[in-house]
Design an enzyme around this catalytic site. Sequence first.
Site, short mmCIF file in Angstrom:
data_model
loop_
_atom_site.label_atom_id
_atom_site.label_comp_id
_atom_site.label_asym_id
_atom_site.label_seq_id
_atom_site.Cartn_x
_atom_site.Cartn_y
_atom_site.Cartn_z
N ASP A 181 -5.18 -6.95 -2.26
CA ASP A 181 -5.38 -5.98 -3.82
C ASP A 181 -6.95 -5.06 -3.35
OD1 ASP A 181 -6.25 -5.14 -6.36
OD2 ASP A 181 -5.26 -6.84 -7.03
N ASN A 202 -3.68 5.85 -0.82
CA ASN A 202 -2.52 6.17 -1.74
C ASN A 202 -2.27 5.13 -2.74
OD1 ASN A 202 0.20 7.37 -2.08
ND2 ASN A 202 0.70 5.16 -1.78
N THR A 222 9.39 7.50 -8.69
CA THR A 222 9.10 6.31 -7.87
C THR A 222 8.87 5.09 -9.01
OG1 THR A 222 6.88 6.37 -8.01
CG2 THR A 222 7.59 7.42 -6.14
N TYR A 266 -5.73 8.14 -16.28
CA TYR A 266 -5.14 8.64 -15.03
C TYR A 266 -5.46 9.90 -14.62
CZ TYR A 266 -1.44 9.69 -11.54
OH TYR A 266 -0.63 10.07 -10.29
N LYS A 268 -7.73 10.98 -11.14
CA LYS A 268 -7.36 11.95 -10.02
C LYS A 268 -8.31 13.19 -9.95
CE LYS A 268 -3.85 9.44 -8.54
NZ LYS A 268 -3.81 8.89 -7.29
N ILE A 285 5.81 6.78 -2.91
CA ILE A 285 5.12 7.55 -1.91
C ILE A 285 4.67 7.12 -0.73
CG2 ILE A 285 3.48 9.34 -1.64
CD1 ILE A 285 3.99 10.21 -4.74
N SER A 294 -3.02 13.88 -7.47
CA SER A 294 -1.93 14.27 -8.32
C SER A 294 -2.10 15.72 -8.85
CB SER A 294 -1.81 13.27 -9.50
OG SER A 294 -0.91 13.83 -10.55
N1 LIG Z 1 5.12 9.33 -8.27
C1 LIG Z 1 4.42 10.42 -8.87
O1 LIG Z 1 5.04 11.11 -9.57
C2 LIG Z 1 3.17 10.70 -8.35
C3 LIG Z 1 2.65 12.13 -8.53
C4 LIG Z 1 1.36 12.42 -8.10
C5 LIG Z 1 0.69 11.42 -7.40
N2 LIG Z 1 1.16 10.20 -7.41
C6 LIG Z 1 0.27 9.13 -6.70
O2 LIG Z 1 0.83 8.57 -5.39
C7 LIG Z 1 0.26 7.37 -5.28
C8 LIG Z 1 1.59 6.34 -5.11
O3 LIG Z 1 2.35 6.19 -6.32
P1 LIG Z 1 4.10 5.91 -6.59
O4 LIG Z 1 4.43 6.97 -7.27
O5 LIG Z 1 4.53 5.85 -4.98
O6 LIG Z 1 3.82 4.63 -7.35
P2 LIG Z 1 4.46 3.15 -7.10
O7 LIG Z 1 5.86 3.18 -6.44
O8 LIG Z 1 4.10 2.69 -8.22
O9 LIG Z 1 3.39 2.66 -5.68
C9 LIG Z 1 1.99 2.37 -5.99
C10 LIG Z 1 1.51 1.59 -4.82
O10 LIG Z 1 0.21 1.39 -5.14
C11 LIG Z 1 -0.03 0.04 -4.80
N3 LIG Z 1 -1.09 -0.62 -5.86
C12 LIG Z 1 -1.39 -0.42 -7.09
N4 LIG Z 1 -2.65 -0.75 -7.44
C13 LIG Z 1 -2.95 -1.60 -6.37
C14 LIG Z 1 -3.98 -2.33 -6.30
N5 LIG Z 1 -4.98 -2.63 -6.92
N6 LIG Z 1 -4.22 -2.87 -4.87
C15 LIG Z 1 -3.32 -2.53 -3.86
N7 LIG Z 1 -2.24 -1.71 -4.01
C16 LIG Z 1 -2.10 -1.33 -5.14
C17 LIG Z 1 1.36 -0.75 -5.13
O11 LIG Z 1 1.27 -2.01 -4.59
P3 LIG Z 1 2.29 -3.29 -5.38
O12 LIG Z 1 3.61 -2.64 -5.72
O13 LIG Z 1 2.39 -3.89 -4.02
O14 LIG Z 1 1.46 -3.85 -6.36
C18 LIG Z 1 2.38 0.14 -4.73
O15 LIG Z 1 2.36 0.08 -3.20
C19 LIG Z 1 -0.66 6.83 -6.55
O16 LIG Z 1 -1.89 7.30 -6.17
C20 LIG Z 1 -0.04 7.94 -7.57
O17 LIG Z 1 -0.77 8.08 -8.31
C21 LIG Z 1 2.38 9.87 -7.90
#
Ligand SMILES: NC(=O)c1ccc[n+]([C@@H]2O[C@H](COP(=O)([O-])OP(=O)(O)OC[C@H]3O[C@@H](n4cnc5c(N)ncnc54)[C@H](OP(=O)(O)O)[C@@H]3O)[C@@H](O)[C@H]2O)c1
Length: 232
Positions: free
Chosen positions: A61, A90, A192, A157, A161, A17, A142
Amino acid sequence: MSLSGRVVLVTGASSGIGAAAAILYTKEARAAIVGRNKTKLSNVARQCAEKGETPLAIKADTRISNEQETSTILQETVDKFGKLDVLINNAGFSKLGTLLDGNILEAYDVVMKTNVRAAIRLTTLATPHLIKTKGNVINTSSTGSLHVPQVPTHAAYCISKAALDHFTRCAALELAPAGVRVNSVNPGPVRTDILENSGVQNPDAVWETFKSGTALKSISIELANYVNKPPY
Ligand SMILES: NC(=O)c1ccc[n+]([C@@H]2O[C@H](COP(=O)([O-])OP(=O)(O)OC[C@H]3O[C@@H](n4cnc5c(N)ncnc54)[C@H](OP(=O)(O)O)[C@@H]3O)[C@@H](O)[C@H]2O)c1
Protein backbone atom coordinates in the site's frame (compact mmCIF):
# COMPACT_ATOMS: atom_id res chain seq x y z
CA MET A 1 14.92 4.67 -27.52
CA SER A 2 15.76 1.20 -26.28
CA LEU A 3 14.66 0.23 -22.78
CA SER A 4 16.79 -2.87 -22.81
CA GLY A 5 18.51 -3.33 -19.45
CA ARG A 6 16.51 -0.51 -17.82
CA VAL A 7 14.75 -1.06 -14.50
CA VAL A 8 11.22 0.33 -14.24
CA LEU A 9 9.12 0.56 -11.07
CA VAL A 10 5.37 0.90 -11.70
CA THR A 11 2.91 1.58 -8.88
CA GLY A 12 -0.76 0.78 -9.37
CA ALA A 13 0.30 -2.01 -11.69
CA SER A 14 -2.34 -4.51 -10.60
CA SER A 15 -5.01 -2.93 -12.77
CA GLY A 16 -5.85 -0.67 -15.69
CA ILE A 17 -3.30 1.83 -17.02
CA GLY A 18 -0.48 0.67 -14.72
CA ALA A 19 -1.03 -2.96 -15.67
CA ALA A 20 -0.96 -2.13 -19.38
CA ALA A 21 2.21 -0.05 -18.92
CA ALA A 22 3.89 -2.85 -16.98
CA ILE A 23 3.07 -5.41 -19.65
CA LEU A 24 4.45 -3.14 -22.38
CA TYR A 25 7.58 -2.26 -20.39
CA THR A 26 8.47 -5.89 -19.76
CA LYS A 27 8.81 -6.45 -23.49
CA GLU A 28 12.20 -4.72 -23.12
CA ALA A 29 12.87 -3.60 -19.57
CA ARG A 30 13.03 -5.29 -16.19
CA ALA A 31 10.10 -4.28 -14.02
CA ALA A 32 8.98 -4.11 -10.43
CA ILE A 33 5.20 -3.93 -10.20
CA VAL A 34 3.26 -2.73 -7.16
CA GLY A 35 -0.36 -3.18 -6.12
CA ARG A 36 -2.48 -4.16 -3.13
CA ASN A 37 -4.68 -6.82 -4.70
CA LYS A 38 -2.47 -9.92 -4.71
CA THR A 39 -4.63 -11.89 -7.14
CA LYS A 40 -4.78 -9.10 -9.71
CA LEU A 41 -1.06 -8.38 -9.29
CA SER A 42 -0.20 -12.05 -9.88
CA ASN A 43 -2.36 -12.04 -12.99
CA VAL A 44 -0.49 -9.01 -14.37
CA ALA A 45 2.86 -10.60 -13.44
CA ARG A 46 1.86 -13.66 -15.45
CA GLN A 47 0.91 -11.49 -18.46
CA CYS A 48 4.25 -9.65 -18.17
CA ALA A 49 6.13 -12.96 -18.08
CA GLU A 50 4.43 -13.95 -21.35
CA LYS A 51 5.99 -10.83 -22.99
CA GLY A 52 9.42 -10.82 -21.33
CA GLU A 53 11.21 -11.20 -18.04
CA THR A 54 9.09 -12.12 -15.02
CA PRO A 55 8.64 -8.92 -12.99
CA LEU A 56 9.24 -8.46 -9.29
CA ALA A 57 5.70 -8.27 -7.86
CA ILE A 58 5.46 -6.24 -4.66
CA LYS A 59 2.19 -6.29 -2.73
CA ALA A 60 2.14 -2.97 -0.91
CA ASP A 61 0.00 0.00 0.00
CA THR A 62 1.59 3.28 -1.04
CA ARG A 63 -0.40 5.52 1.31
CA ILE A 64 1.40 7.57 3.87
CA SER A 65 -0.17 5.53 6.65
CA ASN A 66 2.02 2.76 5.30
CA GLU A 67 5.40 4.52 5.16
CA GLN A 68 7.24 1.31 5.95
CA GLU A 69 5.65 -0.35 2.92
CA THR A 70 6.70 2.59 0.73
CA SER A 71 10.31 2.20 1.84
CA THR A 72 10.09 -1.54 1.22
CA ILE A 73 8.99 -0.95 -2.38
CA LEU A 74 12.19 0.94 -3.20
CA GLN A 75 14.45 -1.34 -1.16
CA GLU A 76 13.11 -4.56 -2.71
CA THR A 77 13.45 -3.12 -6.22
CA VAL A 78 17.04 -1.99 -5.78
CA ASP A 79 17.98 -5.18 -3.90
CA LYS A 80 16.65 -7.27 -6.77
CA PHE A 81 17.90 -5.27 -9.78
CA GLY A 82 20.75 -3.22 -8.31
CA LYS A 83 19.45 0.08 -9.70
CA LEU A 84 16.41 2.09 -10.77
CA ASP A 85 16.00 3.88 -14.10
CA VAL A 86 12.32 4.83 -14.19
CA LEU A 87 9.76 5.45 -11.44
CA ILE A 88 6.15 5.53 -12.57
CA ASN A 89 3.90 7.01 -9.89
CA ASN A 90 0.65 5.64 -11.25
CA ALA A 91 -1.34 4.38 -8.23
CA GLY A 92 -4.42 6.51 -7.80
CA PHE A 93 -8.10 6.59 -7.09
CA SER A 94 -11.02 8.90 -6.55
CA LYS A 95 -13.35 9.26 -3.58
CA LEU A 96 -16.65 11.00 -3.94
CA GLY A 97 -17.40 14.05 -1.84
CA THR A 98 -18.85 17.50 -2.39
CA LEU A 99 -19.38 20.79 -0.61
CA LEU A 100 -23.11 20.15 -0.54
CA ASP A 101 -22.95 16.64 0.92
CA GLY A 102 -20.28 17.73 3.40
CA ASN A 103 -17.88 14.91 2.47
CA ILE A 104 -15.32 16.87 0.45
CA LEU A 105 -12.68 17.08 3.17
CA GLU A 106 -12.96 13.39 4.06
CA ALA A 107 -12.40 12.61 0.37
CA TYR A 108 -9.60 15.18 0.11
CA ASP A 109 -7.63 13.67 3.02
CA VAL A 110 -7.54 10.11 1.67
CA VAL A 111 -7.19 10.97 -2.00
CA MET A 112 -4.30 13.38 -1.41
CA LYS A 113 -2.44 10.71 0.58
CA THR A 114 -2.47 8.22 -2.27
CA ASN A 115 -2.49 10.45 -5.34
CA VAL A 116 -0.02 13.11 -4.18
CA ARG A 117 1.79 12.40 -0.91
CA ALA A 118 2.69 8.84 -1.89
CA ALA A 119 4.11 10.09 -5.21
CA ILE A 120 6.19 12.69 -3.39
CA ARG A 121 7.46 10.13 -0.89
CA LEU A 122 8.33 7.52 -3.52
CA THR A 123 10.07 10.16 -5.62
CA THR A 124 12.06 11.27 -2.58
CA LEU A 125 13.15 7.70 -1.87
CA ALA A 126 13.93 7.05 -5.54
CA THR A 127 15.91 10.25 -6.16
CA PRO A 128 19.37 9.01 -5.03
CA HIS A 129 18.98 5.95 -7.28
CA LEU A 130 17.70 8.01 -10.23
CA ILE A 131 20.60 10.45 -9.96
CA LYS A 132 23.00 7.51 -10.32
CA THR A 133 21.28 6.29 -13.51
CA LYS A 134 20.25 9.73 -14.88
CA GLY A 135 16.79 8.22 -14.83
CA ASN A 136 13.34 9.68 -14.84
CA VAL A 137 9.99 9.91 -13.11
CA ILE A 138 6.62 9.70 -14.82
CA ASN A 139 3.56 10.73 -12.83
CA THR A 140 0.15 9.58 -14.03
CA SER A 141 -1.97 12.68 -13.76
CA SER A 142 -5.27 13.32 -15.56
CA THR A 143 -7.08 15.79 -17.77
CA GLY A 144 -9.04 16.34 -14.55
CA SER A 145 -6.09 18.43 -13.36
CA LEU A 146 -6.84 20.98 -16.06
CA HIS A 147 -10.61 20.96 -16.29
CA VAL A 148 -13.36 19.51 -14.15
CA PRO A 149 -15.30 16.64 -15.73
CA GLN A 150 -19.07 16.98 -15.97
CA VAL A 151 -19.46 15.03 -12.73
CA PRO A 152 -18.96 17.42 -9.77
CA THR A 153 -18.46 14.66 -7.20
CA HIS A 154 -14.77 14.14 -8.08
CA ALA A 155 -13.48 17.47 -6.70
CA ALA A 156 -10.87 15.86 -4.43
CA TYR A 157 -9.55 13.80 -7.36
CA CYS A 158 -9.23 16.86 -9.63
CA ILE A 159 -7.53 18.85 -6.88
CA SER A 160 -5.09 15.98 -6.30
CA LYS A 161 -4.17 15.77 -9.98
CA ALA A 162 -3.63 19.54 -10.21
CA ALA A 163 -1.31 19.23 -7.19
CA LEU A 164 0.47 16.29 -8.80
CA ASP A 165 1.08 18.35 -11.95
CA HIS A 166 2.61 21.15 -9.94
CA PHE A 167 4.72 18.72 -7.94
CA THR A 168 5.93 17.41 -11.30
CA ARG A 169 7.01 20.91 -12.36
CA CYS A 170 8.75 21.60 -9.05
CA ALA A 171 10.55 18.24 -9.06
CA ALA A 172 11.56 18.65 -12.72
CA LEU A 173 13.17 22.00 -11.93
CA GLU A 174 14.95 20.67 -8.86
CA LEU A 175 16.27 17.46 -10.37
CA ALA A 176 17.16 18.68 -13.88
CA PRO A 177 20.69 19.76 -12.88
CA ALA A 178 21.28 16.18 -11.69
CA GLY A 179 20.17 14.81 -15.05
CA VAL A 180 16.87 13.40 -13.80
CA ARG A 181 13.75 14.19 -15.84
CA VAL A 182 10.32 14.41 -14.23
CA ASN A 183 7.18 14.47 -16.36
CA SER A 184 3.50 13.72 -16.10
CA VAL A 185 1.05 12.16 -18.51
CA ASN A 186 -2.54 13.41 -18.40
CA PRO A 187 -4.89 10.81 -19.86
CA GLY A 188 -8.50 11.51 -20.69
CA PRO A 189 -11.09 8.88 -19.79
CA VAL A 190 -9.86 5.28 -20.13
CA ARG A 191 -12.31 2.55 -19.20
CA THR A 192 -10.61 0.72 -16.33
CA ASP A 193 -11.75 -0.45 -12.89
CA ILE A 194 -11.19 3.04 -11.45
CA LEU A 195 -14.83 3.97 -10.98
CA GLU A 196 -15.69 0.66 -9.31
CA ASN A 197 -12.56 0.95 -7.15
CA SER A 198 -13.63 4.47 -6.20
CA GLY A 199 -17.05 3.39 -4.98
CA VAL A 200 -19.08 4.76 -7.89
CA GLN A 201 -22.48 3.04 -7.89
CA ASN A 202 -23.38 3.54 -11.57
CA PRO A 203 -20.09 3.33 -13.51
CA ASP A 204 -21.72 2.70 -16.90
CA ALA A 205 -23.68 5.95 -16.68
CA VAL A 206 -20.61 7.88 -15.53
CA TRP A 207 -18.48 6.54 -18.41
CA GLU A 208 -21.23 7.68 -20.79
CA THR A 209 -21.10 11.15 -19.25
CA PHE A 210 -17.30 11.23 -19.59
CA LYS A 211 -17.63 10.06 -23.18
CA SER A 212 -20.00 12.90 -24.06
CA GLY A 213 -17.39 15.34 -22.73
CA THR A 214 -14.70 14.25 -25.19
CA ALA A 215 -14.21 15.83 -28.60
CA LEU A 216 -14.50 12.46 -30.35
CA LYS A 217 -17.39 11.30 -28.14
CA SER A 218 -15.49 8.11 -27.37
CA ILE A 219 -13.34 6.69 -24.60
CA SER A 220 -10.47 4.27 -24.76
CA ILE A 221 -11.59 0.74 -23.93
CA GLU A 222 -8.59 -1.20 -25.23
CA LEU A 223 -7.09 -1.64 -21.78
CA ALA A 224 -10.23 -3.26 -20.46
CA ASN A 225 -10.05 -5.69 -23.33
CA TYR A 226 -6.72 -7.20 -22.46
CA VAL A 227 -5.75 -6.44 -18.91
CA ASN A 228 -7.14 -8.20 -15.89
CA LYS A 229 -10.26 -9.64 -17.37
CA PRO A 230 -11.95 -12.00 -14.92
CA PRO A 231 -11.29 -14.52 -13.56
CA TYR A 232 -8.67 -12.60 -11.57
N1 LIG B 1 -9.07 5.51 -16.08
C1 LIG B 1 -9.08 6.80 -16.37
O1 LIG B 1 -10.03 7.30 -17.00
C2 LIG B 1 -7.96 7.69 -15.94
C3 LIG B 1 -7.83 8.94 -16.57
C4 LIG B 1 -6.78 9.76 -16.18
C5 LIG B 1 -5.89 9.36 -15.22
N2 LIG B 1 -6.05 8.15 -14.63
C6 LIG B 1 -5.07 7.78 -13.58
O2 LIG B 1 -4.42 6.59 -13.96
C7 LIG B 1 -3.95 5.92 -12.80
C8 LIG B 1 -4.38 4.47 -12.86
O3 LIG B 1 -5.80 4.45 -12.84
P1 LIG B 1 -6.64 3.29 -13.54
O4 LIG B 1 -7.69 3.95 -14.37
O5 LIG B 1 -5.76 2.30 -14.18
O6 LIG B 1 -7.41 2.71 -12.25
P2 LIG B 1 -7.51 1.25 -11.62
O7 LIG B 1 -7.79 0.26 -12.66
O8 LIG B 1 -8.46 1.40 -10.48
O9 LIG B 1 -6.03 1.01 -11.06
C9 LIG B 1 -5.55 1.75 -9.96
C10 LIG B 1 -4.30 1.13 -9.46
O10 LIG B 1 -3.81 1.90 -8.36
C11 LIG B 1 -3.59 1.02 -7.25
N3 LIG B 1 -3.80 1.73 -5.99
C12 LIG B 1 -4.79 2.55 -5.64
N4 LIG B 1 -4.61 3.00 -4.40
C13 LIG B 1 -3.45 2.42 -3.95
C14 LIG B 1 -2.70 2.48 -2.74
N5 LIG B 1 -3.10 3.21 -1.69
N6 LIG B 1 -1.57 1.74 -2.63
C15 LIG B 1 -1.15 0.97 -3.67
N7 LIG B 1 -1.81 0.89 -4.83
C16 LIG B 1 -2.94 1.60 -4.95
C17 LIG B 1 -4.57 -0.09 -7.44
O11 LIG B 1 -4.12 -1.22 -6.73
P3 LIG B 1 -5.10 -2.38 -6.16
O12 LIG B 1 -6.22 -2.54 -7.16
O13 LIG B 1 -4.20 -3.57 -6.11
O14 LIG B 1 -5.58 -1.92 -4.86
C18 LIG B 1 -4.51 -0.29 -8.95
O15 LIG B 1 -3.40 -1.06 -9.30
C19 LIG B 1 -4.52 6.67 -11.59
O16 LIG B 1 -3.55 7.54 -11.06
C20 LIG B 1 -5.66 7.47 -12.22
O17 LIG B 1 -5.95 8.62 -11.48
C21 LIG B 1 -7.04 7.29 -14.96
